[in-house]
Design an enzyme around this catalytic site. Structure first.
Site, PDB file in Angstrom:
ATOM      1  N   HIS A  22       0.826  -1.211   0.000  1.00 40.92           N
ATOM      2  CA  HIS A  22       0.000   0.000   0.000  1.00 40.92           C
ATOM      3  C   HIS A  22       0.863   1.265   0.000  1.00 40.92           C
ATOM      4  O   HIS A  22       0.679   2.167  -0.837  1.00 40.92           O
ATOM      5  CB  HIS A  22      -0.913  -0.009   1.224  1.00 40.92           C
ATOM      6  CG  HIS A  22      -1.817   1.174   1.314  1.00 40.92           C
ATOM      7  ND1 HIS A  22      -3.097   1.167   0.824  1.00 40.92           N
ATOM      8  CD2 HIS A  22      -1.620   2.424   1.844  1.00 40.92           C
ATOM      9  CE1 HIS A  22      -3.660   2.349   1.032  1.00 40.92           C
ATOM     10  NE2 HIS A  22      -2.781   3.127   1.654  1.00 40.92           N
ATOM     11  N   GLU A  23       1.805   1.312   0.913  1.00 39.82           N
ATOM     12  CA  GLU A  23       2.641   2.507   1.018  1.00 39.82           C
ATOM     13  C   GLU A  23       3.597   2.638  -0.168  1.00 39.82           C
ATOM     14  O   GLU A  23       3.913   3.757  -0.594  1.00 39.82           O
ATOM     15  CB  GLU A  23       3.431   2.479   2.340  1.00 39.82           C
ATOM     16  CG  GLU A  23       2.573   2.458   3.594  1.00 39.82           C
ATOM     17  CD  GLU A  23       1.550   3.581   3.650  1.00 39.82           C
ATOM     18  OE1 GLU A  23       1.792   4.649   3.048  1.00 39.82           O
ATOM     19  OE2 GLU A  23       0.498   3.394   4.283  1.00 39.82           O
ATOM     20  N   HIS A  26       1.911   4.540  -2.871  1.00 40.14           N
ATOM     21  CA  HIS A  26       2.030   5.994  -2.661  1.00 40.14           C
ATOM     22  C   HIS A  26       3.430   6.478  -3.050  1.00 40.14           C
ATOM     23  O   HIS A  26       3.589   7.522  -3.699  1.00 40.14           O
ATOM     24  CB  HIS A  26       1.771   6.340  -1.187  1.00 40.14           C
ATOM     25  CG  HIS A  26       0.347   6.169  -0.752  1.00 40.14           C
ATOM     26  ND1 HIS A  26      -0.712   6.707  -1.435  1.00 40.14           N
ATOM     27  CD2 HIS A  26      -0.182   5.546   0.340  1.00 40.14           C
ATOM     28  CE1 HIS A  26      -1.843   6.404  -0.806  1.00 40.14           C
ATOM     29  NE2 HIS A  26      -1.542   5.707   0.275  1.00 40.14           N
TER      30      HIS A  26
END
Length: 455
Positions: A22-23, A26
């Protein structure tokens, strides 16, 4: 490894992979947009480990509180920014670039699910056939006339090959249908249409297992209690049991099937059992003490034997499903989309009260499922990881301030009003979002504790 540590490790691996993916979504989007990344952290709070890498000296860190993570970017709202780096500040980027950076985290979770499903479907998975056992008395399955040994061919006209495909098709239709047509074939090769009332799933608020509530059970063939293998250095080997022995009785209780023998052994960890077995046509008395094994936090007995007809029974119950690379990718995308839409639908029905809030699971329940799926095998564990990744992606896209979806909502308003949302509005939104998340976490932990107490 003890049961607790095994479950904890299985949960930690799932959580770690999903947070990192997820990170990293980003992070990659920020790099693409030219934004400088100051820190990539797995976890929150006090730093346990940190190192700087890359041309920007990004700090890669692991923090003490593991439920999440974050990517800290250069931003004038969070501190002074050197004039030379102003163009790399997040807040200076066009709104569409900011939206891409924020949306990239949840999208990375969806992409991970697609990749995991694709690998499974291409490699092939062994699963249970949709072969029905005897329905529970007075249940919807019994009322529909379903019988032991019937194989489900179609659910509402949709072909199904596995038990999980059948389960998923029933869940999808139980959302708004009262009755679902099942096309089944019995052991005599006769095809019939059974009309199953699925309204009980909605009336229950979707609590518990839907198939259990409908009275559907997996077929369990009745096998004779004859030993097929005896594991070396096991309790059975120590007691003198041999290949081909037929168990006649345990503590004077007559054994009619392999299931009877397994049930008694599991219920008797560390307890001395008096067996009568038939060997070469002669009855023999044997004393057997099952070893004590921890299974999902419960002590069970195990002796180290398998049934003689196990391979035949397995072939009758299991099917290996695989697809070519293109078909597998297509199915993976559809699977991810369907489960995302269903998750979102259930969340909406939870708000309207149609789905019970007791369905919300916290870290304890998720850890339990992680451990169970890991014990079942790699295929099940990967499916579990994909499902949690989808849930994380959907959750983060909800329009709740503090989540990615909340930020996307701010940017959408910015596009409409042609100006950024005020700092005061964002501050109030953050407080509301934090309150909603705390309420959600309270429900999740309450449900976890309630499940632990009630079993």
């Amino acid at each position: 490894m003890s049961g607790f540590l095994y479950y904890l490790a299985a949960f930690a691996l799932v959580l770690g992979v999903l947070v990192v993916v997820h990170e990293y979504g980003h992070y990659l989007a920020a790099r693409w947009a030219g934004v400088k990344v100051l820190r990539f952290s797995v976890g929150f709070g006090r730093l346990l480990w940190a190192r700087r890498f890359g041309r920007d000296g990004t700090e890669w860190a692991i923090a003490a509180f593991p439920l999440g993570g974050y990517v800290k970017m250069l931003d004038e709202r969070e501190g002074d920014v050197p004039a030379a780096d102003l163009h790399r500040s997040f807040n200076r980027q066009p709104v569409l670039k900011r939206m891409v950076i924020v949306a990239a985290g949840p999208l990375a979770n969806f992409l991970l699910a697609i990749v995991l499903y694709w690998g499974l479907f291409w490699h092939g998975t062994e699963e249970f056939k949709p072969l029905l056992g005897a329905p529970v008395a007075a249940s919807a399955a019994a009322t529909a006339g379903l019988e032991n040994g019937e194989l489900v061919l179609k659910v509402a006209g949709e072909p199904v090959q596995t038990w999980q495909e059948m389960r998923w098709a029933l869940l999808e239709r139980a959302v708004d249908a009262d009755e679902v047509a099942l096309e089944v074939i019995n052991p005599r090769r006769e095809i019939s249409i059974r009309r199953l009332d699925v309204s009980a799933v909605r009336r229950s608020g979707w609590e518990g297992d839907a198939l259990d509530r409908l009275g559907l059970a997996l077929h369990r063939p009745s096998l004779p209690p004859v030993l097929g293998t005896v594991k070396a250095n096991s309790a059975a080997a120590d007691a003198g049991l041999r290949l081909g022995d037929e168990v006649l009785s345990v503590d004077d209780y007559e054994i009619d099937s392999w299931a009877d023998f397994v049930r008694i052994v599991r219920q008797s960890p560390g307890k001395r059992l008096a067996l009568e077995v038939l060997r070469d046509g002669q009855p023999i008395a044997i004393a057997l003490t099952p070893a004590t094994i921890d299974e999902q936090g419960e002590e069970i007995g195990r002796v180290g034997v398998s049934v003689s007809d196990g391979d035949r029974a397995r072939a009758a119950l299991m099917i290996t499903v695989s697809y070519g690379p293109v078909s597998a990718l297509r199915k993976a995308v559809v699977e991810t989309w369907d489960k995302s839409a269903f998750t979102l639908l259930m969340m909406g029905k939870m708000i309207t009260g149609e789905v019970s809030w007791r369905n919300i699971s916290g870290p304890v329940t998720i850890a339990d499922y992680a451990g169970r799926s890991a014990r079942l095998g790699l295929d099940y564990y990967i499916k579990f990881m994909a499902l949690v990744s989808i849930s994380l992606g959907v959750l983060n896209l909800l329009p709740i301030p503090i989540l990615d979806g909340g930020h996307l909502l701010y940017y959408l308003v910015e596009i409409i009003k042609r100006g950024p949302v005020s700092e005061r509005t964002m501050e109030i939104g953050q407080q509301i979002g934090l309150a909603l998340l705390l309420i959600l976490m309270a429900f999740a932990f309450y449900n976890d504790i309630n499940r632990l107490i009630s079993g």
